[in-house]
Scaffold this active site. Structure first.
Site, PDB file in Angstrom:
ATOM      1  N   GLY A 170     -24.260 -56.547 -34.214  1.00 26.47           N
ATOM      2  CA  GLY A 170     -23.736 -55.612 -35.241  1.00 26.47           C
ATOM      3  C   GLY A 170     -22.377 -55.556 -35.388  1.00 26.47           C
ATOM      4  O   GLY A 170     -21.482 -54.512 -35.033  1.00 26.47           O
ATOM      5  N   ALA A 171     -21.845 -56.707 -35.571  1.00 23.12           N
ATOM      6  CA  ALA A 171     -20.545 -56.843 -35.606  1.00 23.12           C
ATOM      7  C   ALA A 171     -19.761 -56.362 -37.016  1.00 23.12           C
ATOM      8  O   ALA A 171     -18.377 -56.603 -37.017  1.00 23.12           O
ATOM      9  CB  ALA A 171     -19.970 -58.350 -35.365  1.00 23.12           C
TER      10      ALA A 171
ATOM     11  N   ASN B 208     -25.259 -54.678 -28.944  1.00 20.94           N
ATOM     12  CA  ASN B 208     -24.559 -53.403 -29.687  1.00 20.94           C
ATOM     13  C   ASN B 208     -25.484 -52.823 -31.229  1.00 20.94           C
ATOM     14  O   ASN B 208     -25.625 -51.895 -31.305  1.00 20.94           O
ATOM     15  CB  ASN B 208     -23.367 -53.895 -30.239  1.00 20.94           C
ATOM     16  CG  ASN B 208     -22.818 -52.760 -31.167  1.00 20.94           C
ATOM     17  OD1 ASN B 208     -22.535 -51.669 -30.638  1.00 20.94           O
ATOM     18  ND2 ASN B 208     -22.390 -53.155 -32.203  1.00 20.94           N
TER      19      ASN B 208
ATOM     20  N   SER C 251     -26.380 -45.133 -25.063  1.00 21.46           N
ATOM     21  CA  SER C 251     -25.807 -43.936 -25.603  1.00 21.46           C
ATOM     22  C   SER C 251     -25.948 -42.651 -24.744  1.00 21.46           C
ATOM     23  O   SER C 251     -26.732 -42.743 -23.832  1.00 21.46           O
ATOM     24  CB  SER C 251     -26.725 -43.541 -27.102  1.00 21.46           C
ATOM     25  OG  SER C 251     -26.363 -42.241 -27.469  1.00 21.46           O
TER      26      SER C 251
ATOM     27  N   TYR D 221     -35.173 -41.414 -31.605  1.00 21.28           N
ATOM     28  CA  TYR D 221     -33.861 -42.334 -31.377  1.00 21.28           C
ATOM     29  C   TYR D 221     -33.602 -42.098 -29.860  1.00 21.28           C
ATOM     30  O   TYR D 221     -33.158 -43.080 -29.115  1.00 21.28           O
ATOM     31  CB  TYR D 221     -32.789 -41.730 -32.057  1.00 21.28           C
ATOM     32  CG  TYR D 221     -31.411 -42.398 -31.702  1.00 21.28           C
ATOM     33  CD1 TYR D 221     -31.119 -43.722 -32.286  1.00 21.28           C
ATOM     34  CD2 TYR D 221     -30.330 -41.524 -30.957  1.00 21.28           C
ATOM     35  CE1 TYR D 221     -29.912 -44.176 -31.778  1.00 21.28           C
ATOM     36  CE2 TYR D 221     -29.124 -42.179 -31.024  1.00 21.28           C
ATOM     37  CZ  TYR D 221     -28.976 -43.669 -31.148  1.00 21.28           C
ATOM     38  OH  TYR D 221     -27.686 -44.205 -30.867  1.00 21.28           O
TER      39      TYR D 221
ATOM     40  N   THR E 235     -18.381 -43.513 -36.595  1.00 22.90           N
ATOM     41  CA  THR E 235     -18.586 -45.172 -37.201  1.00 22.90           C
ATOM     42  C   THR E 235     -19.275 -44.717 -38.525  1.00 22.90           C
ATOM     43  O   THR E 235     -19.518 -43.589 -39.020  1.00 22.90           O
ATOM     44  CB  THR E 235     -19.195 -45.695 -36.207  1.00 22.90           C
ATOM     45  OG1 THR E 235     -20.562 -45.138 -36.054  1.00 22.90           O
ATOM     46  CG2 THR E 235     -18.563 -46.087 -35.033  1.00 22.90           C
TER      47      THR E 235
HETATM   48  P1  NDP Z   1     -22.536 -48.613 -37.068  1.00 20.82           P
HETATM   49  O1  NDP Z   1     -23.598 -48.203 -38.344  1.00 20.82           O
HETATM   50  O2  NDP Z   1     -21.220 -48.501 -37.830  1.00 20.82           O
HETATM   51  O3  NDP Z   1     -22.870 -50.086 -36.826  1.00 20.82           O
HETATM   52  C1  NDP Z   1     -24.416 -50.429 -36.696  1.00 20.82           C
HETATM   53  C2  NDP Z   1     -24.046 -52.216 -36.779  1.00 20.82           C
HETATM   54  O4  NDP Z   1     -25.540 -52.521 -36.336  1.00 20.82           O
HETATM   55  C3  NDP Z   1     -23.903 -52.689 -37.878  1.00 20.82           C
HETATM   56  O5  NDP Z   1     -22.878 -53.631 -37.767  1.00 20.82           O
HETATM   57  C4  NDP Z   1     -25.107 -53.229 -38.569  1.00 20.82           C
HETATM   58  O6  NDP Z   1     -24.918 -54.427 -39.246  1.00 20.82           O
HETATM   59  C5  NDP Z   1     -26.001 -53.733 -37.070  1.00 20.82           C
HETATM   60  N1  NDP Z   1     -27.425 -53.382 -37.467  1.00 20.82           N
HETATM   61  C6  NDP Z   1     -28.337 -52.581 -37.448  1.00 20.82           C
HETATM   62  N2  NDP Z   1     -29.436 -52.882 -37.792  1.00 20.82           N
HETATM   63  C7  NDP Z   1     -29.426 -54.241 -37.839  1.00 20.82           C
HETATM   64  C8  NDP Z   1     -30.457 -55.032 -37.881  1.00 20.82           C
HETATM   65  N3  NDP Z   1     -31.808 -54.807 -38.173  1.00 20.82           N
HETATM   66  N4  NDP Z   1     -30.320 -56.546 -37.738  1.00 20.82           N
HETATM   67  C9  NDP Z   1     -29.066 -56.856 -37.172  1.00 20.82           C
HETATM   68  N5  NDP Z   1     -27.922 -55.868 -37.180  1.00 20.82           N
HETATM   69  C10 NDP Z   1     -28.185 -54.660 -37.577  1.00 20.82           C
HETATM   70  O7  NDP Z   1     -22.854 -47.665 -35.892  1.00 20.82           O
HETATM   71  P2  NDP Z   1     -22.241 -48.042 -34.466  1.00 20.82           P
HETATM   72  O8  NDP Z   1     -21.245 -48.739 -34.442  1.00 20.82           O
HETATM   73  O9  NDP Z   1     -21.935 -46.535 -34.142  1.00 20.82           O
HETATM   74  O10 NDP Z   1     -23.546 -48.438 -33.757  1.00 20.82           O
HETATM   75  C11 NDP Z   1     -23.243 -49.390 -32.873  1.00 20.82           C
HETATM   76  C12 NDP Z   1     -24.210 -49.227 -31.430  1.00 20.82           C
HETATM   77  O11 NDP Z   1     -23.571 -47.895 -30.852  1.00 20.82           O
HETATM   78  C13 NDP Z   1     -25.724 -48.742 -31.988  1.00 20.82           C
HETATM   79  O12 NDP Z   1     -26.543 -49.242 -31.064  1.00 20.82           O
HETATM   80  C14 NDP Z   1     -25.589 -47.401 -31.771  1.00 20.82           C
HETATM   81  O13 NDP Z   1     -26.969 -46.664 -31.465  1.00 20.82           O
HETATM   82  C15 NDP Z   1     -24.759 -47.113 -30.636  1.00 20.82           C
HETATM   83  N6  NDP Z   1     -24.138 -45.744 -30.313  1.00 20.82           N
HETATM   84  C16 NDP Z   1     -23.461 -45.145 -31.381  1.00 20.82           C
HETATM   85  C17 NDP Z   1     -22.927 -44.012 -31.377  1.00 20.82           C
HETATM   86  C18 NDP Z   1     -22.004 -43.232 -32.336  1.00 20.82           C
HETATM   87  O14 NDP Z   1     -22.155 -42.024 -32.311  1.00 20.82           O
HETATM   88  N7  NDP Z   1     -21.753 -44.016 -33.327  1.00 20.82           N
HETATM   89  C19 NDP Z   1     -22.889 -43.225 -29.965  1.00 20.82           C
HETATM   90  C20 NDP Z   1     -23.695 -43.790 -28.985  1.00 20.82           C
HETATM   91  C21 NDP Z   1     -24.344 -45.067 -29.016  1.00 20.82           C
HETATM   92  P3  NDP Z   1     -25.466 -54.701 -40.544  1.00 20.82           P
HETATM   93  O15 NDP Z   1     -26.196 -53.604 -41.161  1.00 20.82           O
HETATM   94  O16 NDP Z   1     -24.695 -55.595 -41.410  1.00 20.82           O
HETATM   95  O17 NDP Z   1     -26.922 -55.750 -40.067  1.00 20.82           O
HETATM   96  C1  8X3 Z   2     -25.413 -41.712 -30.873  1.00 21.91           C
HETATM   97  C2  8X3 Z   2     -24.893 -40.338 -30.333  1.00 21.91           C
HETATM   98  O1  8X3 Z   2     -25.226 -37.912 -30.102  1.00 21.91           O
HETATM   99  O2  8X3 Z   2     -25.806 -39.050 -32.055  1.00 21.91           O
HETATM  100  O3  8X3 Z   2     -25.873 -42.291 -29.965  1.00 21.91           O
HETATM  101  O4  8X3 Z   2     -27.232 -39.461 -30.247  1.00 21.91           O
HETATM  102  S1  8X3 Z   2     -25.896 -39.168 -30.674  1.00 21.91           S
END
Ligand code: NDP
Ligand code: 8X3
Length: 250
Positions: free
Chosen positions: A9-10, A85, A138, A151, A186
């Protein structure tokens, strides 16, 4: 010796910010994601400061996960740090109205995808008796909120798997930890609300949410501790957030 970090997820958010901070601190980086143009752009940017390799695959596709990891060139084949991630929420509906495609996506990506990537990388860590796995959970891994049902279940699974991995990999001196962020600004909400940017923007309105760089900074801290230190479990929220449902907004 330069360490190699494999980041799923970079292409966005927390993963992208983590790739940048680790690159700035001389880690070799393996960037993973599905969006090719984004991988290419970040690859180009980070290549100016460190060694980078990109792998384009969907974590849901078990065969693609294995093939991608098997394809790593010698210079990137020793993975010191795995940052699981990749993940997202799809939908925010009461269970009775939930879309089963959303449920499949979350379970397949957040849980099964994390398992496939881990399964492919753990053997080399086990053999070397060295390695560090960080799972991004999370606050939804620690509590459940209305309409968060599936989720939250997937993130509770990430919490359980992190504990299980730590136990099972203990004989091999592999560090396993989880980081559980609260609300981070994000593309997460844009994905959750299927491109409805107005709805997504509202999530972060009226308070200072965490930024992806805040979590990336913590990940850098966690991976740079001496090897006898394993930061096992970390919950991080913005100052304005007290729980999944309590956020002080102006
Ligand atoms: P983003 O949507 O900004 O990033 C998500 C990343 O995951 C992207 O790089 C995407 O890349 C990748 N991804 C999604 N689905 C796939 C797949 N099927 N295969 C490969 N890669 C995948 O979200 P965040 O940075 O916020 O999320 C990152 C992590 O943090 C997640 O696990 C999320 O649940 C967790 N998180 C986020 C929070 C928030 O409030 N934002 C809070 C708590 C946890 P691409 O689409 O190019 O494949
Ligand atoms: C992402 C944070 O509060 O949307 O995991 O579940 S929340």
């Amino acid at each position: 010796m330069t360490k190699t970090a494999f980041i799923t997820g970079a292409t966005s958010g927390i993963g992208k910010a983590t790739a940048k901070i680790l690159a700035q601190n001389n880690y070799k980086i393996i960037l993973c994601g599905r969006r090719k143009e984004r991988l290419e752009a970040l690859h180009k940017e980070l290549s100016a400061i460190t060694e980078v390799h990109s792998l384009q695959f969907d974590v849901r596709d078990k065969k693609a996960v294995y093939e991608a990891i098997d394809s790593l060139p010698e210079a990137f084949s020793t993975i010191d740090i795995l940052i699981n991630n990749a993940g997202n929420a799809h939908g925010l509906d009461p269970i009775q109205d939930g879309d089963t495609d959303d449920w499949d996506a979350m379970i397949d990506i957040n849980v099964k995808g994390l398992l496939y990537v881990s399964k492919a990388i753990i053997p080399q860590m086990k053999e070397r008796k060295s390695g560090h796995i960080i799972n991004i959970g999370s606050t939804a891994a620690k509590e459940v909120y209305p309409n968060g049902n599936v989720y939250c279940a997937t993130k509770h699974a990430v919490d359980a798997l992190s504990q299980g991995m730590r136990m099972d990999l203990n004989p091999f001196s592999i560090r396993v930890g989880a980081i559980h962020p609260g609300m981070v600004e994000t593309e997460f909400s844009e994905v959750r609300f299927k491109g409805d940017t107005e709805k997504a923007e509202k999530v972060y309105k009226g308070f200072s949410p965490l930024q992806p760089e805040d979590i990336a900074d913590i990940i850098h801290f966690v991976v740079s501790r001496p090897y006898h230190v394993n930061i096992a479990d970390l919950v991080v929220m913005s100052t304005a957030q007290a729980s999944s449902t309590i956020v002080k907004r102006e």
